[in-house]
Motif scaffolding. Sequence first.
Motif, PDB file in Angstrom:
ATOM      1  N   ALA A 143      33.158  43.426 -23.144  1.00  0.00           N
ATOM      2  CA  ALA A 143      32.534  42.799 -24.311  1.00  0.00           C
ATOM      3  C   ALA A 143      32.936  41.334 -24.447  1.00  0.00           C
ATOM      4  N   ALA A 144      34.167  41.012 -24.072  1.00  0.00           N
ATOM      5  CA  ALA A 144      34.642  39.636 -24.200  1.00  0.00           C
ATOM      6  C   ALA A 144      34.015  38.710 -23.164  1.00  0.00           C
ATOM      7  N   TYR A 145      33.829  39.204 -21.944  1.00  0.00           N
ATOM      8  CA  TYR A 145      33.344  38.347 -20.865  1.00  0.00           C
ATOM      9  C   TYR A 145      31.842  38.456 -20.642  1.00  0.00           C
ATOM     10  N   ASN A 146      31.204  39.371 -21.356  1.00  0.00           N
ATOM     11  CA  ASN A 146      29.749  39.484 -21.339  1.00  0.00           C
ATOM     12  C   ASN A 146      29.261  39.491 -22.792  1.00  0.00           C
ATOM     13  N   ASP A 147      29.741  38.511 -23.560  1.00  0.00           N
ATOM     14  CA  ASP A 147      29.468  38.496 -24.993  1.00  0.00           C
ATOM     15  C   ASP A 147      27.981  38.336 -25.275  1.00  0.00           C
ATOM     16  N   ALA A 148      27.559  38.963 -26.379  1.00  0.00           N
ATOM     17  CA  ALA A 148      26.145  38.996 -26.727  1.00  0.00           C
ATOM     18  C   ALA A 148      25.588  37.601 -26.994  1.00  0.00           C
ATOM     19  N   GLY A 150      26.256  35.001 -25.386  1.00  0.00           N
ATOM     20  CA  GLY A 150      26.070  34.290 -24.124  1.00  0.00           C
ATOM     21  C   GLY A 150      26.976  33.091 -23.926  1.00  0.00           C
ATOM     22  N   VAL A 151      28.064  33.010 -24.698  1.00  0.00           N
ATOM     23  CA  VAL A 151      28.967  31.861 -24.591  1.00  0.00           C
ATOM     24  C   VAL A 151      29.619  31.804 -23.214  1.00  0.00           C
ATOM     25  N   THR A 152      30.133  32.960 -22.748  1.00  0.00           N
ATOM     26  CA  THR A 152      30.788  32.992 -21.438  1.00  0.00           C
ATOM     27  C   THR A 152      29.781  32.740 -20.323  1.00  0.00           C
ATOM     28  N   ALA A 153      28.585  33.266 -20.474  1.00  0.00           N
ATOM     29  CA  ALA A 153      27.544  33.034 -19.469  1.00  0.00           C
ATOM     30  C   ALA A 153      27.216  31.548 -19.364  1.00  0.00           C
ATOM     31  N   ASP A 154      27.090  30.878 -20.506  1.00  0.00           N
ATOM     32  CA  ASP A 154      26.804  29.442 -20.492  1.00  0.00           C
ATOM     33  C   ASP A 154      27.942  28.668 -19.831  1.00  0.00           C
ATOM     34  N   PHE A 155      29.172  29.078 -20.134  1.00  0.00           N
ATOM     35  CA  PHE A 155      30.340  28.442 -19.528  1.00  0.00           C
ATOM     36  C   PHE A 155      30.304  28.601 -18.010  1.00  0.00           C
ATOM     37  N   ASN A 156      29.968  29.784 -17.548  1.00  0.00           N
ATOM     38  CA  ASN A 156      29.925  30.057 -16.122  1.00  0.00           C
ATOM     39  C   ASN A 156      28.793  29.263 -15.442  1.00  0.00           C
ATOM     40  N   LEU A 157      27.620  29.303 -16.032  1.00  0.00           N
ATOM     41  CA  LEU A 157      26.465  28.611 -15.451  1.00  0.00           C
ATOM     42  C   LEU A 157      26.641  27.089 -15.466  1.00  0.00           C
ATOM     43  N   ASN A 158      27.468  26.597 -16.375  1.00  0.00           N
ATOM     44  CA  ASN A 158      27.695  25.153 -16.433  1.00  0.00           C
ATOM     45  C   ASN A 158      28.305  24.626 -15.135  1.00  0.00           C
ATOM     46  N   ALA A 180      30.145  39.470 -15.039  1.00  0.00           N
ATOM     47  CA  ALA A 180      31.603  39.600 -15.116  1.00  0.00           C
ATOM     48  C   ALA A 180      31.962  41.078 -15.077  1.00  0.00           C
ATOM     49  N   ILE A 181      32.911  41.430 -14.204  1.00  0.00           N
ATOM     50  CA  ILE A 181      33.344  42.819 -14.075  1.00  0.00           C
ATOM     51  C   ILE A 181      34.867  42.871 -14.141  1.00  0.00           C
ATOM     52  N   MET A 191      34.494  36.873 -12.355  1.00  0.00           N
ATOM     53  CA  MET A 191      33.246  36.295 -12.839  1.00  0.00           C
ATOM     54  C   MET A 191      32.427  35.785 -11.662  1.00  0.00           C
ATOM     55  N   TYR A 192      31.130  36.095 -11.684  1.00  0.00           N
ATOM     56  CA  TYR A 192      30.232  35.730 -10.607  1.00  0.00           C
ATOM     57  C   TYR A 192      28.990  35.031 -11.167  1.00  0.00           C
ATOM     58  N   LEU A 193      28.372  34.238 -10.298  1.00  0.00           N
ATOM     59  CA  LEU A 193      27.013  33.772 -10.508  1.00  0.00           C
ATOM     60  C   LEU A 193      26.155  34.444  -9.440  1.00  0.00           C
ATOM     61  N   VAL A 194      25.108  35.110  -9.872  1.00  0.00           N
ATOM     62  CA  VAL A 194      24.275  35.900  -8.969  1.00  0.00           C
ATOM     63  C   VAL A 194      22.936  35.192  -8.778  1.00  0.00           C
ATOM     64  N   SER A 195      22.614  34.935  -7.522  1.00  0.00           N
ATOM     65  CA  SER A 195      21.349  34.279  -7.207  1.00  0.00           C
ATOM     66  C   SER A 195      20.197  35.276  -7.327  1.00  0.00           C
ATOM     67  N   GLY A 196      19.177  34.915  -8.096  1.00  0.00           N
ATOM     68  CA  GLY A 196      18.047  35.809  -8.292  1.00  0.00           C
ATOM     69  C   GLY A 196      16.991  35.702  -7.217  1.00  0.00           C
ATOM     70  N   SER A 197      17.174  34.763  -6.299  1.00  0.00           N
ATOM     71  CA  SER A 197      16.197  34.593  -5.225  1.00  0.00           C
ATOM     72  C   SER A 197      16.877  33.963  -4.020  1.00  0.00           C
ATOM     73  N   ALA A 198      16.245  34.074  -2.882  1.00  0.00           N
ATOM     74  CA  ALA A 198      16.754  33.391  -1.692  1.00  0.00           C
ATOM     75  C   ALA A 198      16.535  31.891  -1.870  1.00  0.00           C
ATOM     76  N   GLN A 199      17.546  31.115  -1.571  1.00  0.00           N
ATOM     77  CA  GLN A 199      17.396  29.676  -1.738  1.00  0.00           C
ATOM     78  C   GLN A 199      18.301  28.909  -0.772  1.00  0.00           C
ATOM     79  N   ARG A 200      17.842  27.741  -0.427  1.00  0.00           N
ATOM     80  CA  ARG A 200      18.610  26.807   0.399  1.00  0.00           C
ATOM     81  C   ARG A 200      19.071  25.685  -0.525  1.00  0.00           C
TER      82      ARG A 200
END
Length: 262
Positions: A143-148, A150-158, A180-181, A191-200
């Motif tokens: 719950a802390a690292y996948n907060d509703a 999206g604060v942690t998600a924004d931090f990670n994506l930054n 985050a697992i 914590m991970y960033l997961v690519s939703g598509s193949a990209q170069r």
Amino acid sequence: EVLLQQHARDIISRVRPDHIIEFGSGTSRKTRHLLDACSELDRPVTYWPFDVCEPVLRESGLALMNDYAGLTVRPLVGDYHGGLDQMPLPQGSCLYLFLGGTIGNFESDAARLFLAEISSRMHSGDAFLMGADRVKHPDILHAAYNDAAGVTADFNLNLLHVLNRELDADFDIESFRHRAIYSAQRERIEMYLVSGSAQRVRLGALDCEILLGSGEEILTEISHKFTCDSLLSLLGESGFTLRQHFEAEDHLYSLVLARSMQ
């Protein structure tokens, strides 16, 4: 932070520091509890905040000197990951700080090496105060690292915004999602960033390209959680002996006050 606030006066009374040296000081918000205790106990100190961002150090230092009469602030700009050889050794007793559970972001060997380097610099009258996040139920961590919000998600994506800006990269940020697992075996959040598509992806500043497959993960951060035993083992293996262990009532967080065995 609540734990530090509760015990700040006791810590300052025990250590009676002439200097407070903090690694990863940021805006020094938590440190104010210790500075409050110094003021209440009429204990003048020199504060040495150590961090990478000079503007933040300058701004927070001026604010502290404005709020605490007689406080001297001597900012140290640098990355403590690069070693402490150039760090000054002030005369008088020192209280070294590493707050906020940041020690959990180190791999185990790196944590021991960093703490051992601090221990090797300390004299008999010095003390070390460190915060550590404790092992807790996986649902709480999830719950802390996948907060509703999206604060942690924004931090990670930054991170991708930073790479695009600083390394002239072209990550398609919209195609990534935060994940985050909790690894019970390693007792750490990953914590991970997961690519939703193949990209170069091209990183212009490094003159290189990387290929990412759809669903491929980039590990961006780890955060170890500690049991009481593993925390005390880390201190011992790094050259410290425990002076006092402050625990939250729910045992979800710890502050340890230690001295060097050197």
